[in-house]
Scaffold this motif. Structure first.
Motif, mmCIF file in Angstrom:
data_model
loop_
_atom_site.group_PDB
_atom_site.id
_atom_site.type_symbol
_atom_site.label_atom_id
_atom_site.label_comp_id
_atom_site.label_asym_id
_atom_site.label_seq_id
_atom_site.Cartn_x
_atom_site.Cartn_y
_atom_site.Cartn_z
ATOM 1 N N THR A 68 -85.987 45.823 -25.238
ATOM 2 C CA THR A 68 -84.783 46.653 -25.177
ATOM 3 C C THR A 68 -84.772 47.522 -23.930
ATOM 4 O O THR A 68 -85.817 47.809 -23.334
ATOM 5 N N ARG A 69 -83.574 47.949 -23.591
ATOM 6 C CA ARG A 69 -83.388 48.825 -22.438
ATOM 7 C C ARG A 69 -84.171 50.128 -22.605
ATOM 8 O O ARG A 69 -84.838 50.582 -21.668
ATOM 9 N N GLU A 70 -84.073 50.716 -23.823
ATOM 10 C CA GLU A 70 -84.741 52.000 -24.061
ATOM 11 C C GLU A 70 -86.251 51.888 -23.883
ATOM 12 O O GLU A 70 -86.872 52.750 -23.253
ATOM 13 N N ILE A 75 -91.256 52.801 -20.719
ATOM 14 C CA ILE A 75 -92.446 52.260 -20.049
ATOM 15 C C ILE A 75 -92.458 52.685 -18.584
ATOM 16 O O ILE A 75 -93.483 53.124 -18.051
ATOM 17 N N ALA A 76 -91.297 52.555 -17.929
ATOM 18 C CA ALA A 76 -91.212 52.930 -16.515
ATOM 19 C C ALA A 76 -91.524 54.421 -16.314
ATOM 20 O O ALA A 76 -92.258 54.801 -15.400
ATOM 21 N N ILE A 114 -92.499 45.831 -11.751
ATOM 22 C CA ILE A 114 -91.130 45.716 -12.258
ATOM 23 C C ILE A 114 -91.189 45.683 -13.785
ATOM 24 O O ILE A 114 -91.940 44.893 -14.366
ATOM 25 N N ILE A 115 -90.409 46.545 -14.426
ATOM 26 C CA ILE A 115 -90.239 46.511 -15.881
ATOM 27 C C ILE A 115 -88.843 45.976 -16.137
ATOM 28 O O ILE A 115 -87.869 46.457 -15.537
ATOM 29 N N VAL A 289 -85.290 46.293 -36.029
ATOM 30 C CA VAL A 289 -85.161 45.748 -34.677
ATOM 31 C C VAL A 289 -84.473 46.749 -33.750
ATOM 32 O O VAL A 289 -84.917 46.988 -32.627
ATOM 33 N N ALA A 290 -83.378 47.370 -34.232
ATOM 34 C CA ALA A 290 -82.626 48.297 -33.378
ATOM 35 C C ALA A 290 -83.446 49.534 -33.032
ATOM 36 O O ALA A 290 -83.238 50.148 -31.987
ATOM 37 N N ALA A 291 -84.404 49.892 -33.897
ATOM 38 C CA ALA A 291 -85.185 51.106 -33.658
ATOM 39 C C ALA A 291 -86.299 50.895 -32.641
ATOM 40 O O ALA A 291 -86.888 51.863 -32.173
ATOM 41 N N ARG A 292 -86.581 49.633 -32.293
ATOM 42 C CA ARG A 292 -87.611 49.390 -31.273
ATOM 43 C C ARG A 292 -87.150 50.007 -29.946
ATOM 44 O O ARG A 292 -86.009 49.841 -29.530
ATOM 45 N N GLY A 293 -88.022 50.709 -29.303
ATOM 46 C CA GLY A 293 -87.666 51.346 -28.035
ATOM 47 C C GLY A 293 -87.205 52.774 -28.198
ATOM 48 O O GLY A 293 -87.073 53.483 -27.213
#
Length: 563
Positions: A68-70, A75-76, A114-115, A289-293
């Motif tokens: 996911t984007r979040e 991570i970055a 790159i992430i 799934v949506a809560a990942r990130g």
């Protein structure tokens, strides 16, 4: 080593203890790390990646894939924080749902790390905006979720562009069959570290449960959320539909919650997360799934609206609270039939679930009244207008004692809050036997009360809003404080509804709904005999406006067929 104390990273987690020595000493070897989210996996691979960087070498040296984007952004941010004292290290994150041109420009600076999310990475590869031929390390974070989200083909495509002398580091909460396929296809003699999920249960989390009927879960959540203004967390549901329906029910009741699920656009998701992080929302209603990130460290509660079948999902969910040394609560709301799952979780995760004590309606009301009273006590009265009116107003109150005046003010505020002076009926449904009447008794009582007089009301809520008769009764009784036994027949239509209540309590029905807004639409309740027809038409216009272009197109097509 210099930056770690500044980030309060002084004692490594279990995955960090086991993974970091391997990834530093055997950086060229493939690696599998199995551990739950929230256990410090970013540092487990991020620190060894930075240790392996050659800032003088040309080309991108490491690629980190996130579902996911979040999660990619987090991570970055963490890797950039880790590299504070490493001069020349360039880190770039790329993801979908955002303009691609600025990302292409940023990549021209050739970042060392790159992430990326899989979809956006492939798009950049096709545009020849990114070159993976120099990559020495490919990291998969939350690999199981990437597969759950349908990225298997993308993963194969990406790895085909990153062929050559490289190491693959795969981190996942579970070792599903598809992950094992990737391991067999793309990895050679990998080192493997598995952190037993039974050892991952945070000791700062208090695991609680409450048994209720499925139909009462939303009402129970309302009570819980209203109890403590500083409470915030995530409510987990099984499906996207459950998530949306529960969020709508709680929003109808005026609670600061919103849903986050896979059907939201990236912009909608960003807006929800922005409101949650600035505390204008107290709870997110989410799927696993949506809560990942989602990485927010100050959550007080995790609430399981439905118990997951997989114990690792329970560990993953509950681990979102009780972080950074703080205490947290993981509350499972279960039906009688779901209690067996709790027993299984207790045994397999070595937990002890304790009963949750339901907050009383009186305590909830008292919390609100105390906040109201404190606001009044802090009002600045140094104004000429106060002095001009004080004498006349004081003469009205002069016959009252202080206690009598306080009681009348409390009664006035309770009416403003739409709260009955008696305990709300929905509380009794969570308690043993309640008022002593079963559902059948109440129905029989209603049937035998044909001699009662009822008043009919209109409300601009209909089946198109996801409401049925039962849910409308719950809304009316919860909002007004009247008993369900006072409610008569219900008529549900697509864009409106009609309900009847006994005339003796009819005077308390309309005012609690004043000012109630849903998606920018004012909810109105009126006497159906005097205002229902007029409001039916305006309700239809509001619903038509709210339904959007898609429904309008469908209506136009129907109209054309009629003509």
């Amino acid at each position: 080593m210099k930056v770690l104390p500044e980030l309060n990273l002084e004692t490594p987690t279990k995955i960090q203890q086991k993974a970091i020595p391997i990834l530093i000493n055997e950086a060229d070897r493939d690696f599998i790390g199995l551990a739950q989210t929230g256990t410090g996996k970013t540092a487990a691979f991020g620190l060894p990646l930075l240790d392996a960087m050659d800032v003088d070498a040309k080309g991108t040296q490491a690629l980190v894939l996130a579902p996911t984007r979040e999660l990619g952004q987090q991570i970055a941010q963490q890797i950039q924080a880790f590299s504070k004292y490493l001069k020349g290290v360039r880190v770039q994150v790329v993801y979908g749902g955002a303009a691609i041109t600025p990302q292409i420009r940023a990549l021209k600076n050739t970042p060392h790390i790159i992430i990326a999310t899989p979809g956006r990475l492939l798009d950049l590869i096709k545009r020849k905006a990114i070159n993976l031929s120099t990559v020495k390390h490919v990291v998969f974070d939350e690999a199981d979720e990437m597969l759950n989200m349908g990225f298997r083909d993308d993963i194969d495509d990406i790895l085909s562009h990153a062929q050559g002398d490289k190491s693959t580091w795969l981190f996942s909460a579970t070792m599903a069959n598809e992950i094992r396929d990737i391991v067999d296809k793309y990895m050679t003699n990998p080192s493997e570290v598995k952190i037993d999920s039974g050892t991952l249960v945070n000791q700062n989390i208090n695991h609680q449960f409450f048994v209720t009927k499925a139909k009462d879960k939303a009402g129970l959540l309302e009570r819980i959320i209203e109890l403590e203004p500083d409470m915030r967390g995530i409510v987990f549901c099984r499906t996207k539909r459950d998530t949306q329906e529960l969020a709508q029910q709680l929003q109808f009741r005026g609670l600061p919650v919103d849903a986050i699920h896979g059907d939201l656009s990236q912009n909608q998701r960003d807006q929800v997360m922005k409101r949650f992080k600035n505390h204008s929302l107290e709870f997110l209603i989410a799927t696993d799934v949506a809560a990942r990130g989602i990485d927010v460290n100050d959550l007080t509660h995790v609430i399981h609206h439905s118990i997951p079948d997989d114990l690792e999902y329970y560990t993953h969910r509950s681990g979102r609270t009780g972080r950074a040394g703080k205490k947290g609560i993981s509350l499972a709301i279960v039906t009688t039939s779901e209690k067996r799952k709790l027993k299984s979780l207790e045994k397999r995760l070595k937990l002890n679930f304790t009963p949750y004590e339901l907050p009383s309606a009186v305590k909830v009301q008292n919390e609100k009244l105390q906040l109201w009273a404190k606001d009044i006590a802090e009002i600045n009265t140094e104004m000429d207008a106060v002095k001009e009116h004080r004498t006349d107003v004081e003469s009205i109150f002069e016959s009252l004692s202080k206690s009598e005046l306080v009681e009348k003010l409390i009664m006035h505020q309770l009416n403003n809050m739409g709260i009955s002076t008696s305990v709300p009926h929905f509380e009794q449904e969570f308690e043993d036997s309640g008022n002593g009447h079963s559902k059948g008794d109440r129905k029989a009582e209603r049937r035998s009360s044909s001699n009662r007089r009822y008043k009919r009301f209109f409300i601009n809520i209909g089946s198109i809003d996801g409401y049925n008769k039962k849910e409308l009764i719950d809304l009316v009784t919860t909002k007004t404080g009247i008993s369900k036994s006072n409610v008569g027949p219900i008529t549900m239509e697509e864009r409106r509804a009609y309900f009847e209540v006994e005339t003796e309590v009819a005077g308390t029905v309309e005012s609690p709904f004043k000012g109630m807004m849903i998606d920018g639409r004012e909810i109105r309740v009126n006497d159906a005999d005097t205002g229902g027809k007029r409001n039916s038409r305006s309700s239809k216009r509001l619903h038509d406006h709210r339904s959007g272009q898609k429904r309008g197109d469908r209506s136009n097509r129907k109209g054309k067929r009629k003509r």
